[in-house]
Each structure stands twice: as C-alpha cells, then as structure tokens.
Design an enzyme around this catalytic site. Structure first.
Site, PDB file in Angstrom:
ATOM      1  N   SER A   1     -12.228  -2.670  10.442  1.00 59.06           N
ATOM      2  CA  SER A   1     -12.805  -4.004  10.573  1.00 59.06           C
ATOM      3  C   SER A   1     -12.424  -4.880   9.372  1.00 59.06           C
ATOM      4  O   SER A   1     -11.245  -5.149   9.156  1.00 59.06           O
ATOM      5  CB  SER A   1     -14.323  -3.889  10.760  1.00 59.06           C
ATOM      6  OG  SER A   1     -14.887  -5.110  11.179  1.00 59.06           O
TER       7      SER A   1
ATOM      8  N   ASP B   1     -15.464  -2.940  22.246  1.00 56.45           N
ATOM      9  CA  ASP B   1     -15.882  -3.470  20.950  1.00 56.45           C
ATOM     10  C   ASP B   1     -16.476  -4.861  21.169  1.00 56.45           C
ATOM     11  O   ASP B   1     -15.798  -5.767  21.658  1.00 56.45           O
ATOM     12  CB  ASP B   1     -14.662  -3.547  20.028  1.00 56.45           C
ATOM     13  CG  ASP B   1     -14.992  -3.873  18.593  1.00 56.45           C
ATOM     14  OD1 ASP B   1     -15.904  -4.688  18.356  1.00 56.45           O
ATOM     15  OD2 ASP B   1     -14.315  -3.331  17.696  1.00 56.45           O
TER      16      ASP B   1
ATOM     17  N   HIS C   1     -17.106  -0.453  18.280  1.00 59.64           N
ATOM     18  CA  HIS C   1     -16.763  -0.796  16.896  1.00 59.64           C
ATOM     19  C   HIS C   1     -17.306   0.214  15.881  1.00 59.64           C
ATOM     20  O   HIS C   1     -17.193   0.007  14.689  1.00 59.64           O
ATOM     21  CB  HIS C   1     -17.324  -2.190  16.587  1.00 59.64           C
ATOM     22  CG  HIS C   1     -16.685  -2.879  15.408  1.00 59.64           C
ATOM     23  ND1 HIS C   1     -15.393  -3.353  15.432  1.00 59.64           N
ATOM     24  CD2 HIS C   1     -17.159  -3.169  14.171  1.00 59.64           C
ATOM     25  CE1 HIS C   1     -15.105  -3.925  14.272  1.00 59.64           C
ATOM     26  NE2 HIS C   1     -16.149  -3.820  13.488  1.00 59.64           N
TER      27      HIS C   1
END
Length: 286
Positions: free
Chosen positions: A154, A231, A264
């Site tokens: 991320s 995600d 995620h």
C-alpha cells in the site's frame, strides 16, 4: 556514528531456526527514537553474509505488523535473505495534528522528505535510503548491504517503487502488494503531498512511481505487483492499470497479478509472500 547512536536490542524470538530481533536507536534524520526489526536467517558459517530485503509497511502500521502477520520468515530462512522492517513515520515528536488522521502524520510518513516547516522531521525517504542502511552496515557485519532489494504494501508499496526507481544502483529488485502507484492522482496522495510538500505539484511528481517510470526506459528487472480484486481501495486509491500502462509505454517489464477475491489485508500478503521472497532471492543471485 557515535556509540550512543548504536541500535539497542529490545526483543528477540526464534523462528524457523533464525531470529526476529527488534532494535531501538536515535535517528538524527528524524530527530527521534526509532524502532526496526531484522529477521536473521540461520547461519552455519560465521563468515557468511546475508543479502538484505527491506519491507516498507502501509498506513497505520509500525515495524511489528509485517513481522507478526506475513509469515515471510519461512522462505526468508530457506532462501537465506535477511528481512529489515522499519517503522512508517517519526513518533513522539508531538507535532500538532500528527495523530488527528489515520492516513496522515503518525504512521503515515509516505516515504518522502517533507518540505513544509511544520513537518520538517518527516524525512522517511532519507531515513530508508541513507540512515538505516548505514546503521545496518556499521552494526551488523553478518549482513551485506551492497546486495539489497525492497518491497512493501500500500503506502509502503508506493515507497518501495519510488525508492527503487530513484536508486537503481542500490537495489537489485522491487515488488509490491496493492501499492499506491499514482499518488498525485488519488485522495491519499493529495492529502499527504499537500501537507508534506506544499502546493508545488512538480515536487509531488518526484514521489509518484507512475510519473517516474517514464524516465527509465528499458529497465531490465521485472517489477512484481500483487493486487486483490476485492480490495476496497482499488478503484479510488490504487489504480494499478495506470501504472501498468505507464510501464508498457516505457518498455518496463511488469508482472501485475490481479488476485481474484483477495482484499487489502495481511491475509493477502501472507498468501503470496513466498513468491515475492523468491522473486527477490533470484535477483540477489541466491
């Protein structure tokens, strides 16, 4: 580096015949005490030096999340790769507003060098690229910092891609999980860059992997990215298709794997982490 700056071991735990060790040191770059983890693979020869693989974590994380949740140590042990896991921002500086948002300030350093006076200590780029490798080189002779690769998740995926592209002489390979590939074009990036870097958009471009990739035509090492199709940040914040197109135009080899049903979280990271460790082990000539 003065002796008072040497890292102090604050915890140790055996895992897959190696050791997770946590250290504390004073960072002159950031102006505060910082923690980091190193996973040392098992070593049968005192003269052997392990290559290093830096992991950059995402928003809200510390140096502990990856060590506890990823399961990376199993393959790092078998491949003989040391894992170095820093924190994600300065802590304890008590800057007004530093903890007001989960996606800015503490836990959200974005791996850049802030230029705005209020956030002048947020220099995670220099910490990762310069200070931490020097600290490791000077204090851990069993690690070979000249053989290094980098990856992240991320915000940390953003950091890994940018740092790799701007320092091709320092890292052999890069990979990422759900990276923020185009921060100049998403809400997380706008918030962080406006506050850390000000309104000058040309300064933003120096920390955007999609914009940087065009400077590196015919880059030979393949970039590996895993992105979950479920995600929740995919369409608004991550936009991997933009980076994919930029790589295509620049003739940069990219393996973008869309993973059906994955999100995620660290569940996704743990599922595919072995592939990433082996990707880097190959680049590090193991």
């Amino acid at each position: 580096m003065a002796s008072t700056d040497k890292p102090i071991e604050i915890s140790s735990a055996k895992m897959f015949d190696g050791y997770n060790k946590r250290y504390k040191h004073y960072s002159h770059t950031l102006g505060c005490s910082m923690n980091f983890h190193i996973y040392f693979p098992p070593n049968s020869s005192p003269s052997h030096k392990f290559p290093v693989l830096y992991w950059l974590s995402g928003l809200t994380c510390t140096d502990e999340n990856f060590i506890a949740k990823s399961g990376a140590q199993r393959v790092a042990s078998s491949e003989g790769v040391a894992l170095i896991v820093p924190d994600t921002s300065p802590r304890g500086l008590n800057v007004e507003g530093e903890s007001d948002s989960w996606d800015f300030g503490v836990g959200a350093g974005f791996y850049l060098n802030a230029t705005q006076e209020k956030w002048k200590n947020w220099r995670m780029y220099d910490y990762i690229v310069k200070e931490l490798p020097a600290l490791v080189h000077e204090n851990f002779p069993q690690l070979d910092t000249t053989r290094a690769s980098i990856f992240g998740h991320s915000m940390g995926g953003h950091g890994a891609l940018v740092i790799y592209l701007k320092n091709l002489d320092k890292y052999k390979s890069v990979s990422a999980f759900a990276p923020i590939v185009n921060p100049t074009n998403c809400p997380w990036g706008h918030k962080a860059f406006t506050n850390y870097l000000g309104e000058n958009k040309s300064a933003w471009e120096e920390y955007d992997a999609t914009l940087l990739i065009s400077k590196y035509n015919n880059l030979s090492a393949t970039i590996l990215i895993d992105q979950g199709s479920d995600d929740k940040f995919l369409s608004e914040q991550l936009k991997p298709e933009i980076f994919e197109e930029a790589c295509r135009k620049a003739n940069v080899p990219l393996l973008l794997r869309m993973q059906a049903g994955y999100d995620h979280s660290y569940f996704t990271i743990a599922t595919f982490i072995d592939d990433h460790i082996r990707h880097h082990a190959q680049a590090l000539n193991l």
